[in-house]
Write a protein that holds these residues in place. Structure first.
Motif, short mmCIF file in Angstrom:
data_model
loop_
_atom_site.label_atom_id
_atom_site.label_comp_id
_atom_site.label_asym_id
_atom_site.label_seq_id
_atom_site.Cartn_x
_atom_site.Cartn_y
_atom_site.Cartn_z
N PRO A 173 0.81 -1.23 0.00
CA PRO A 173 0.00 0.00 0.00
C PRO A 173 0.84 1.26 0.00
N GLU A 174 1.94 1.21 0.72
CA GLU A 174 2.68 2.45 0.87
C GLU A 174 3.17 2.98 -0.47
N PHE A 183 0.32 4.39 -2.29
CA PHE A 183 -0.08 5.69 -1.75
C PHE A 183 0.85 6.80 -2.24
N ARG A 184 2.10 6.44 -2.35
CA ARG A 184 3.05 7.45 -2.82
C ARG A 184 2.68 7.95 -4.20
N TYR A 226 -0.46 9.98 -3.99
CA TYR A 226 -0.38 11.25 -3.29
C TYR A 226 -0.23 12.43 -4.22
N GLN A 237 -6.99 11.02 3.33
CA GLN A 237 -6.64 9.75 3.97
C GLN A 237 -7.79 8.77 3.87
N LEU A 242 -8.09 7.47 0.38
CA LEU A 242 -7.05 6.49 0.06
C LEU A 242 -7.45 5.11 0.60
N LEU A 243 -8.04 5.13 1.81
CA LEU A 243 -8.47 3.86 2.39
C LEU A 243 -9.55 3.23 1.53
N LYS A 249 -3.26 3.56 7.70
CA LYS A 249 -3.21 4.97 8.06
C LYS A 249 -1.79 5.42 8.35
N ALA A 304 0.76 4.11 7.07
CA ALA A 304 1.44 4.18 5.77
C ALA A 304 1.12 5.52 5.11
N ILE A 305 -0.15 5.90 5.18
CA ILE A 305 -0.55 7.17 4.57
C ILE A 305 0.18 8.32 5.25
N ARG A 326 3.03 8.32 6.68
CA ARG A 326 4.43 8.36 6.25
C ARG A 326 4.55 8.96 4.85
N VAL A 327 3.64 8.49 3.99
CA VAL A 327 3.66 9.01 2.62
C VAL A 327 3.44 10.52 2.64
N ARG A 328 2.54 10.92 3.53
CA ARG A 328 2.21 12.34 3.59
C ARG A 328 3.42 13.17 4.03
N ARG A 381 6.50 12.37 3.83
CA ARG A 381 7.48 12.30 2.76
C ARG A 381 7.09 13.25 1.63
N TYR A 382 5.82 13.19 1.32
CA TYR A 382 5.31 14.02 0.24
C TYR A 382 5.55 15.51 0.53
#
Lengths: 182, 781
Positions: free
Chosen positions: A15-16, A19-20, A23, A48, A51-52, B57, B59-60, B62-64, B66-67
């Motif tokens: 998922p990560e 998500f990247r 994003y 968020q 995304l879920l 969540k 993961a999101i 972290r992505v956020r 990073r983003y």
């Protein structure tokens, strides 16, 4: 192509990375929400949530989207945002053709109980939560986890895991009953 | 295990699908019958779903994070205006920005971000305690705003955009908050964290523009903020402030600072070619006078030729890239000699391709490339990542080997045209980046390139940041300019906006200088050529006059002596003897008296005493006595001339001598007047004596006088013609002294120009290192 990539990543349990990629939609969503009176943190929350939704939908293997994943995601965001604003704003007629309510709702609507469970899990000790997360979500073996958390044997780790589950269950029952009383 | 735990294990197995079909159906049956079990299964199921949610969540999250760090730029820059910004120094830069392989550092991204209840305004807003400063500016004009703590904002016209991305004009309100000193920074409560890294702040500020109460964005080109910092530390960058839900500020998106340049007065800068000042200093020229320095510099405009800086670059490139394996001739080293490389290859295109990537060309099966590969022990040349221009420069350089072989060496010097430099070196350009120490530094390198085009780049782009020109120069020339470009230097803060006018001014100025430089130098040399010719003509005339005068005096003296000899012998002198040069001829043809005549002649010509006795025993005596004149302190004079004017003759005699001592034999039968004239520059000194008897005069003292006085003295002389001749001689000597000075000056100018030329035009088509000697050395290596 990109879409395939995102779907693949989701289905491969990555998922990560997905998500990247997704994003990149965020700025659009954020400006959309800001334009209609939302704040940055509103945008982050909605995004968020969306995304879920996307993740659940695609990980279920139910891929019947007629648009790109990105467009779908944006549609979900709009849907969620207007839904959260429904009381204050009249939902615009032309909101969205990309998704229909039921579709998003299907993937959005988690049981109240799941929310409660999340809360319960956050109230658990760190070690407990990490152990459960490690085992149930990142598919690590009991052996690896035993080593990581410094348990004497796999069995000790297993017992520990069930004890954690048990305490979570107990806590859940307690809190559920409390919420029912209100 | 306790039964309770077994229970849980069983449910777990059921939910994980780890049951055999039989077990499963049995368990499902149990569930349907047992309410408590069903509930337990449901709870466990929810817990598992919740775990999955938590994982997603985080993961999101972290992505956020990073983003925000990597991509935050895009939207903060355009949609939203910069809100908070700080100039900071990262304490630890290592892992944070060192790459895109984020997988390894996954754990690093677990940054705890506390929640702030959404919608509540209880969250502490950073910077609340700092008073806002309000400015109203006119969007149609360039504006400079100075904050109370010294923050300077340079806002060009049209810097703000509305939510539709359109440029906003009219009245614009600007809110500014400054936290530039430590006290205010503490008071503000602004954090200095970027993620979980601590920053050292050099000051923070907040800027937001409004129009009619609506927030405005900033154009991507940005506005320039000059932040007064106590200390500029290396690694300082500008961070954007991102407000987190808990009200703290996370500093993200570090950008290198644009260093605004500090213009100084043009007159304090040195744009001459490196070494010019020291060279003219060495020549003891008047180097402190800028006008003089400039005029000397400009005088080289005539030699300016429009060229590219290729040969010098080529030489450098060859040395640093090729010389390890190649000679610049036809001799093998580790690789083949490059002297004939252009001739050896089938096409320039392939040659260039080979330089840039040998293995690629080898792969295509290019026959020559493969032949080389085999010939040189299958040792492949490394790829050289060079620009076309750099390759061109190297090839030009290797060509010079052949040129040497075929042509005679012509060293054509070239460099930056002086007119181009002087045209911007004036106060008109005081408020451009040309008037900075930074450009002074670049100018040295520009001189080094010898390429006028590079200078043009800088002048044509004075409206842009300095690094823009740096990058263009780097693209063309590479070398040092790449380092300059990497510095990302901006423009001067208060950059003059009249760029077009300035550029027009520059073009005109350069043309004027060029014309003036060429004309004045040409005029100088033309004038002196004319003067040389004039002086030459004059000297010829003077010499001819001297010659005939000397002859005349000689003959006159001879005549007088002859008369005297006849008189003493008691003869009458034959009448056919005339006082001309021909008389010498006549002398030989006449009979009888020739002995006397010849002896008289010889006595006159050699200035020796004549003692003659004829057959009858009659005697004639004409005596010559030596006279020796020494001038005291003769070294003081540029020149000394000793004139003897025989009163009976029509002109003077010039007495030879050196080191201040002049000797001559005087005819005792004649009366002499003596004029000793010393010259020091245009000043005349005189010793004068009438009826001067021969003898030894060891210390004659010359007195200061004027030409006028000498003339007066001569005018009173009874010997009018001699006086006139002497006067002429005197005047000519004065002229000759002046002209000698002039000639020396021209000589000196030429020498100076020879020495300055390689300083001003450091490049040449065949520079020193490609001389015959150096080629010999490489051949024998």
């Amino acid at each position: 192509m990109k879409d395939d990539n995102i779907c693949e990543l989701i289905q491969a349990g990555q998922p990560e990375k997905a998500f990247r990629l997704l994003y990149k939609e965020y700025p659009k969503v954020r400006s959309m929400i800001r334009k209609s009176g939302g704040s940055t943190s509103d945008a982050a929350d909605i995004f968020q949530e969306a995304l879920l939704v996307v993740y659940r939908k695609f990980s279920s293997g139910n891929i019947s989207v007629h648009t790109s994943v990105n467009a779908y995601l944006f549609g979900v965001c709009r849907y969620l945002w207007y839904k959260s604003q429904r009381n204050r704003l009249q939902m615009q007629a032309d909101t969205d053709q990309v998704i229909d309510d039921n579709d998003a709702e299907q993937w959005l609507h988690e049981d109240q109980k799941v929310h409660l469970a999340e809360k319960v899990l956050t109230m658990l000790g760190n070690k407990c939560r990490e152990l459960l997360l490690g085992f149930y979500t990142s598919g690590q073996s009991m052996e690896a986890l035993a080593r990581k958390f410094g348990y004497a044997s796999v069995n000790t780790a297993k017992t520990r895991k069930y004890k954690c589950l048990e305490s979570a269950r107990t806590k859940f029952r307690e809190m559920y009953q409390q919420s029912q009383k209100k | 295990m306790r039964p309770e735990l077994n229970h849980i294990e069983k449910i777990d197995a059921y939910l994980s699908g780890n049951m055999t079909p039989e077990e499963k159906s049995a368990f499902e049956k149990q569930i349907s019958e047992n309410q408590v079990l069903a509930e337990a299964v449901e709870i466990q199921k929810n817990l598992r779903k919740a775990l999955e949610n938590i994982r997603l969540k985080s993961a999101i999250q972290r992505v956020r994070t990073r983003y925000k760090i990597y991509k935050g730029i895009k939207y903060t820059g355009i949609v939203l205006s910069a809100t908070l910004a700080g100039i900071m120094l990262l304490y630890s830069i290592s892992v944070f920005f060192n790459g895109n392989s984020s997988d390894k550092n996954e754990e690093e991204w677990n940054i705890h971000i506390p929640d702030c209840p959404s919608g509540s305004n209880d969250c502490y807003t950073p910077g609340n305690l700092i008073p806002s400063q309000e400015f109203t500016i006119d969007g149609n004009q360039d504006t400079v705003i100075t904050g109370k703590q010294g923050l300077l904002l340079v806002i060009p016209q049209g810097s703000f955009i509305n939510e539709k991305g359109q440029t906003v004009s009219g009245k614009i309100q600007i809110e500014l908050k400054e936290a530039l000193d430590p006290a205010t920074i503490m008071l503000s409560g602004l954090s200095t964290f970027s993620g979980d890294r601590l920053l050292e702040t050099g000051g923070m500020f907040y800027i937001q523009a409004y129009q009619n109460g609506k927030k405005l964005g900033i154009v991507p080109e940005g506005i320039l903020a000059k932040v007064p910092v106590l200390e500029t530390k290396p690694g300082m960058m500008l961070y954007d402030g991102e407000e987190l839900p808990d009200g703290s500020v996370n500093w993200i998106d570090p950008k290198p600072l644009v260093s605004a340049l500090m213009p100084v007065d043009m007159s304090q800068l040195d744009f001459y070619p490196p070494g010019y000042i020291s060279q003219i200093q060495k020549m003891e020229l008047n180097y402190s006078d800028k006008a003089y320095r400039d005029s000397v510099y400009l005088s080289f405009e005539e030699q300016s030729i429009e060229t590219t800086g290729i040969p010098l670059l080529g030489q450098e490139m060859f040395k640093s890239n090729c010389a390890r394996c190649h000679y610049n001739n036809d001799q093998k080293f580790i690789g083949p000699g490059l002297g004939d490389v252009r001739q050896r290859w089938d096409s320039e295109e392939n040659l260039r391709a080979f330089i840039q990537n040998p293995s690629e060309l080898l792969k295509t099966g290019h026959p020559y490339a493969n032949q080389l590969y085999k010939e040189y022990g299958k040792q492949q040349m490394p790829a050289f990542n060079m620009t076309d221009r750099e390759i061109e420069a190297i090839l030009e350089y290797t060509d010079s080997y052949n040129r040497y072989e075929t042509d005679s060496i012509i060293r054509q010097m070239y460099g930056i045209s002086p007119s181009k430099v002087l045209a911007f070196w004036n106060e008109q350009f005081n408020h451009t980046y040309l008037a900075t120490k930074e450009f002074e530094d670049r100018m040295k390198k520009i001189h080094h390139t010898c390429d006028n085009a590079i200078l043009d780049i800088y002048i044509q782009n004075i409206d842009k940041d300095l690094y823009y020109a740096d990058s263009l120069a780097a693209a063309i020339y590479g070398g040092e300019f790449r380092n300059y470009a990497a510095l990302k230097l901006g423009n001067v803060a208060s950059a003059d906006k009249k760029f077009r006018i300035l550029q027009g001014f520059y073009a005109r100025q350069a043309a004027i200088y060029k014309e003036a430089g060429i004309q004045s130098t040409r005029n100088f040399f033309q004038k002196h050529t004319e003067l040389d010719q004039h002086a030459f003509a004059k000297s010829i005339t003077q010499e001819a006059a001297n010659y005939s005068r000397e002859q005349k005096v000689l003959v006159e003296e001879y005549e007088k002596n002859l008369d005297e000899a006849y008189r003493q012998l008691g003869y009458k002198r034959p009448v056919n003897m005339t006082s001309s040069n021909n008389s010498v001829t006549a002398l030989i043809t006449s009979s009888g008296w020739k002995n006397i005549d010849r002896e008289v002649w010889e006595s006159v010509a050699n200035r020796t005493t004549l003692d003659f006795t004829d057959e009858k025993g009659n005697k004639a005596h004409i005596g010559y006595k030596e006279c020796r004149i020494s001038v005291q302190a003769f070294q003081q004079f540029d020149r000394i001339q000793v004139y003897l004017v025989p009163q009976q003759l029509s002109s003077y005699m010039l007495i030879p001598g050196n080191n201040g001592t002049y000797t001559e034999k005087l005819n005792e039968f004649l009366m002499y007047d003596l004029f000793v004239i010393g010259y020091r520059e245009q000043q005349i000194f005189l010793y004068n004596r009438s009826n001067f008897p021969p003898g030894n005069y060891p210390a004659i003292i010359l007195e200061k006088t004027t030409l006028q006085e000498v003339n007066n003295k001569l005018g009173r002389s009874s010997n009018y013609s001699a006086a006139q001749h002497l006067q002429q001689s005197l005047e000519y000597t004065l002229f000759e002294i002046t002209d000698e000075k002039r000639k020396n000056h021209v000589q000196w100018v030429k020498k100076m120009r020879e020495e300055l030329l390689p300083v001003i035009y450091p490049c040449s088509y065949l520079s020193e290192n490609i001389t015959y000697d150096s080629i010999q050395v490489t051949k024998t290596q």
